[in-house]
Design a protein around this motif. Structure first.
Motif, PDB file in Angstrom:
ATOM      1  N   LEU A  18     -45.664 -63.399  -2.039  1.00 53.62           N
ATOM      2  CA  LEU A  18     -47.033 -63.359  -2.550  1.00 53.62           C
ATOM      3  C   LEU A  18     -47.949 -63.547  -1.361  1.00 53.62           C
ATOM      4  N   GLY A  19     -48.911 -62.661  -1.204  1.00 51.95           N
ATOM      5  CA  GLY A  19     -49.819 -62.775  -0.074  1.00 51.95           C
ATOM      6  C   GLY A  19     -51.019 -61.873  -0.222  1.00 51.95           C
ATOM      7  N   LEU A  20     -51.972 -62.052   0.689  1.00 48.98           N
ATOM      8  CA  LEU A  20     -53.156 -61.214   0.694  1.00 48.98           C
ATOM      9  C   LEU A  20     -52.787 -59.812   1.135  1.00 48.98           C
ATOM     10  N   GLY A  21     -53.379 -58.826   0.486  1.00 46.93           N
ATOM     11  CA  GLY A  21     -53.098 -57.445   0.839  1.00 46.93           C
ATOM     12  C   GLY A  21     -54.303 -56.570   0.588  1.00 46.93           C
ATOM     13  N   LEU A  22     -54.329 -55.458   1.296  1.00 44.83           N
ATOM     14  CA  LEU A  22     -55.391 -54.483   1.144  1.00 44.83           C
ATOM     15  C   LEU A  22     -54.752 -53.170   0.726  1.00 44.83           C
ATOM     16  N   ALA A  23     -55.164 -52.648  -0.412  1.00 43.09           N
ATOM     17  CA  ALA A  23     -54.634 -51.381  -0.911  1.00 43.09           C
ATOM     18  C   ALA A  23     -55.752 -50.347  -0.923  1.00 43.09           C
ATOM     19  N   TYR A  24     -55.533 -49.249  -0.189  1.00 40.28           N
ATOM     20  CA  TYR A  24     -56.452 -48.119  -0.267  1.00 40.28           C
ATOM     21  C   TYR A  24     -55.908 -47.176  -1.303  1.00 40.28           C
ATOM     22  N   TYR A  25     -56.721 -46.847  -2.253  1.00 44.63           N
ATOM     23  CA  TYR A  25     -56.312 -46.053  -3.398  1.00 44.63           C
ATOM     24  C   TYR A  25     -57.229 -44.852  -3.457  1.00 44.63           C
ATOM     25  N   GLU A  26     -56.840 -43.776  -4.123  1.00 42.73           N
ATOM     26  CA  GLU A  26     -57.680 -42.579  -4.191  1.00 42.73           C
ATOM     27  C   GLU A  26     -59.057 -42.867  -4.797  1.00 42.73           C
ATOM     28  N   GLU A  27     -59.146 -43.895  -5.613  1.00 42.59           N
ATOM     29  CA  GLU A  27     -60.422 -44.260  -6.232  1.00 42.59           C
ATOM     30  C   GLU A  27     -61.228 -45.247  -5.394  1.00 42.59           C
ATOM     31  N   GLY A  28     -60.602 -45.853  -4.378  1.00 36.92           N
ATOM     32  CA  GLY A  28     -61.293 -46.849  -3.560  1.00 36.92           C
ATOM     33  C   GLY A  28     -60.296 -47.827  -2.974  1.00 36.92           C
ATOM     34  N   TYR A  29     -60.716 -49.060  -2.771  1.00 37.16           N
ATOM     35  CA  TYR A  29     -59.831 -50.069  -2.204  1.00 37.16           C
ATOM     36  C   TYR A  29     -59.803 -51.297  -3.106  1.00 37.16           C
ATOM     37  N   ALA A  30     -58.762 -52.083  -2.929  1.00 34.59           N
ATOM     38  CA  ALA A  30     -58.632 -53.364  -3.632  1.00 34.59           C
ATOM     39  C   ALA A  30     -58.091 -54.379  -2.628  1.00 34.59           C
ATOM     40  N   PHE A  31     -58.724 -55.541  -2.546  1.00 32.32           N
ATOM     41  CA  PHE A  31     -58.291 -56.608  -1.652  1.00 32.32           C
ATOM     42  C   PHE A  31     -58.059 -57.858  -2.486  1.00 32.32           C
ATOM     43  N   GLY A  32     -56.849 -58.407  -2.387  1.00 33.05           N
ATOM     44  CA  GLY A  32     -56.548 -59.606  -3.156  1.00 33.05           C
ATOM     45  C   GLY A  32     -55.096 -60.010  -2.985  1.00 33.05           C
ATOM     46  N   LEU A  33     -54.631 -60.870  -3.860  1.00 29.49           N
ATOM     47  CA  LEU A  33     -53.240 -61.308  -3.820  1.00 29.49           C
ATOM     48  C   LEU A  33     -52.343 -60.215  -4.389  1.00 29.49           C
ATOM     49  N   ALA A  34     -51.256 -59.949  -3.684  1.00 29.45           N
ATOM     50  CA  ALA A  34     -50.304 -58.938  -4.123  1.00 29.45           C
ATOM     51  C   ALA A  34     -48.929 -59.581  -4.256  1.00 29.45           C
ATOM     52  N   LEU A  35     -48.223 -59.195  -5.288  1.00 27.24           N
ATOM     53  CA  LEU A  35     -46.842 -59.615  -5.499  1.00 27.24           C
ATOM     54  C   LEU A  35     -45.955 -58.509  -4.938  1.00 27.24           C
ATOM     55  N   ASN A  36     -45.094 -58.858  -3.973  1.00 25.25           N
ATOM     56  CA  ASN A  36     -44.256 -57.865  -3.299  1.00 25.25           C
ATOM     57  C   ASN A  36     -42.786 -58.178  -3.512  1.00 25.25           C
ATOM     58  N   THR A  37     -41.995 -57.148  -3.764  1.00 23.45           N
ATOM     59  CA  THR A  37     -40.541 -57.286  -3.832  1.00 23.45           C
ATOM     60  C   THR A  37     -39.912 -56.098  -3.100  1.00 23.45           C
ATOM     61  N   GLU A  38     -38.765 -56.359  -2.459  1.00 21.10           N
ATOM     62  CA  GLU A  38     -38.032 -55.308  -1.755  1.00 21.10           C
ATOM     63  C   GLU A  38     -36.536 -55.557  -1.878  1.00 21.10           C
ATOM     64  N   TYR A  39     -35.787 -54.485  -1.848  1.00 26.61           N
ATOM     65  CA  TYR A  39     -34.338 -54.555  -1.714  1.00 26.61           C
ATOM     66  C   TYR A  39     -34.017 -53.862  -0.401  1.00 26.61           C
ATOM     67  N   ARG A  40     -33.545 -54.620   0.593  1.00 28.21           N
ATOM     68  CA  ARG A  40     -33.354 -54.092   1.940  1.00 28.21           C
ATOM     69  C   ARG A  40     -31.884 -53.855   2.274  1.00 28.21           C
ATOM     70  N   TYR A  41     -31.651 -52.764   2.994  1.00 31.07           N
ATOM     71  CA  TYR A  41     -30.341 -52.450   3.552  1.00 31.07           C
ATOM     72  C   TYR A  41     -30.515 -52.364   5.072  1.00 31.07           C
ATOM     73  N   TYR A  42     -29.960 -53.348   5.800  1.00 27.89           N
ATOM     74  CA  TYR A  42     -30.022 -53.370   7.265  1.00 27.89           C
ATOM     75  C   TYR A  42     -28.909 -52.490   7.807  1.00 27.89           C
ATOM     76  N   HIS A  43     -29.269 -51.393   8.469  1.00 29.82           N
ATOM     77  CA  HIS A  43     -28.264 -50.400   8.857  1.00 29.82           C
ATOM     78  C   HIS A  43     -27.749 -50.562  10.280  1.00 29.82           C
ATOM     79  N   ASN A  44     -28.365 -51.391  11.113  1.00 26.34           N
ATOM     80  CA  ASN A  44     -27.936 -51.434  12.511  1.00 26.34           C
ATOM     81  C   ASN A  44     -27.468 -52.813  12.979  1.00 26.34           C
ATOM     82  N   LEU A  45     -27.116 -53.709  12.094  1.00 23.92           N
ATOM     83  CA  LEU A  45     -26.715 -55.050  12.507  1.00 23.92           C
ATOM     84  C   LEU A  45     -25.392 -55.039  13.274  1.00 23.92           C
ATOM     85  N   LYS A  46     -24.413 -54.265  12.822  1.00 24.89           N
ATOM     86  CA  LYS A  46     -23.124 -54.214  13.534  1.00 24.89           C
ATOM     87  C   LYS A  46     -23.300 -53.673  14.951  1.00 24.89           C
ATOM     88  N   ARG A  47     -24.128 -52.653  15.106  1.00 22.36           N
ATOM     89  CA  ARG A  47     -24.381 -52.100  16.438  1.00 22.36           C
ATOM     90  C   ARG A  47     -25.085 -53.121  17.328  1.00 22.36           C
TER      91      ARG A  47
END
Length: 193
Positions: free
Chosen positions: A62-91
């Motif tokens: 959860l953090g501050l974020g700025l989203a530019y959208y086709e209708e304009g912008y929005a600045f506020g708190l954003a909830l973010n989630t990701e599922y990450r695959y690290y592809h170069n750790l063995k190398r």
């Protein structure tokens, strides 16, 4: 009956994930961090990253974020989630490079949501709207030995508007912060034959 079936389905999905988090037995232990808590300074907020499999993590924050959208912008708190695959750790391990703090390059499925009550400033001409981003990212994360963290990612996805039009567009994330949790020491990394 529907509630019991739903509960059993959820338990069958969650149980293997929880057992993977608790136990690292077998020939392929996790090389990502089990848990990492980050405080972001550039875009103030907090993130947590949980190691799920050998080189895959789930990230939430959860953090501050700025989203530019086709209708304009929005600045506020954003909830973010990701599922990450690290592809170069063995190398990176083979090349004797630092991977503590999940220092590596990754592909991610991502979601960010801006809720109307948490938007501080906007020029979007609609009242009572929410914006969600669902897409794919490619990113680079580095955590230095003292815990300073850099994370930059870019991608493309679908912006879904609730009360505003939806559409496709790009996303760029830049985070600079500090990792508050202890990182793995280099001595426990392994090299595959």
């Amino acid at each position: 009956m529907k509630k019991i079936s739903t509960l059993l389905l959820l338990l069958s999905i969650i149980s293997p994930l929880c057992s993977q988090l608790i136990s690292e037995k077998g020939s392929k232990p996790k090389i990502v961090e089990n848990l990492q808590l980050r405080f972001n300074l550039l875009s103030p907020g907090i993130d947590f990253e949980i190691g799920i499999f050998k080189n895959q993590t789930a990230v939430g924050g959860l953090g501050l974020g700025l989203a530019y959208y086709e209708e304009g912008y929005a600045f506020g708190l954003a909830l973010n989630t990701e599922y990450r695959y690290y592809h170069n750790l063995k190398r990176r391990i083979r090349n004797n490079k630092y991977i503590a703090g999940n220092s590596g390059n990754y592909f991610a499925a991502a979601r960010s949501i801006y809720f109307d009550p948490l938007i501080f400033a906007s020029d979007i001409p609609f009242d009572d709207f929410n914006i969600g981003y669902y897409g794919v990212l490619y990113g680079v994360q580095r955590t230095l030995k003292k815990g300073i963290n850099f994370d930059i990612s870019t991608g493309v996805g679908y912006y879904r508007g609730d009360g505003v039009p939806s559409g496709f567009g790009p996303i760029v994330n830049l985070k600079i912060g500090w990792v508050a949790t202890k990182r793995k020491s280099k001595a426990i990394y392994f090299k595959e034959d």
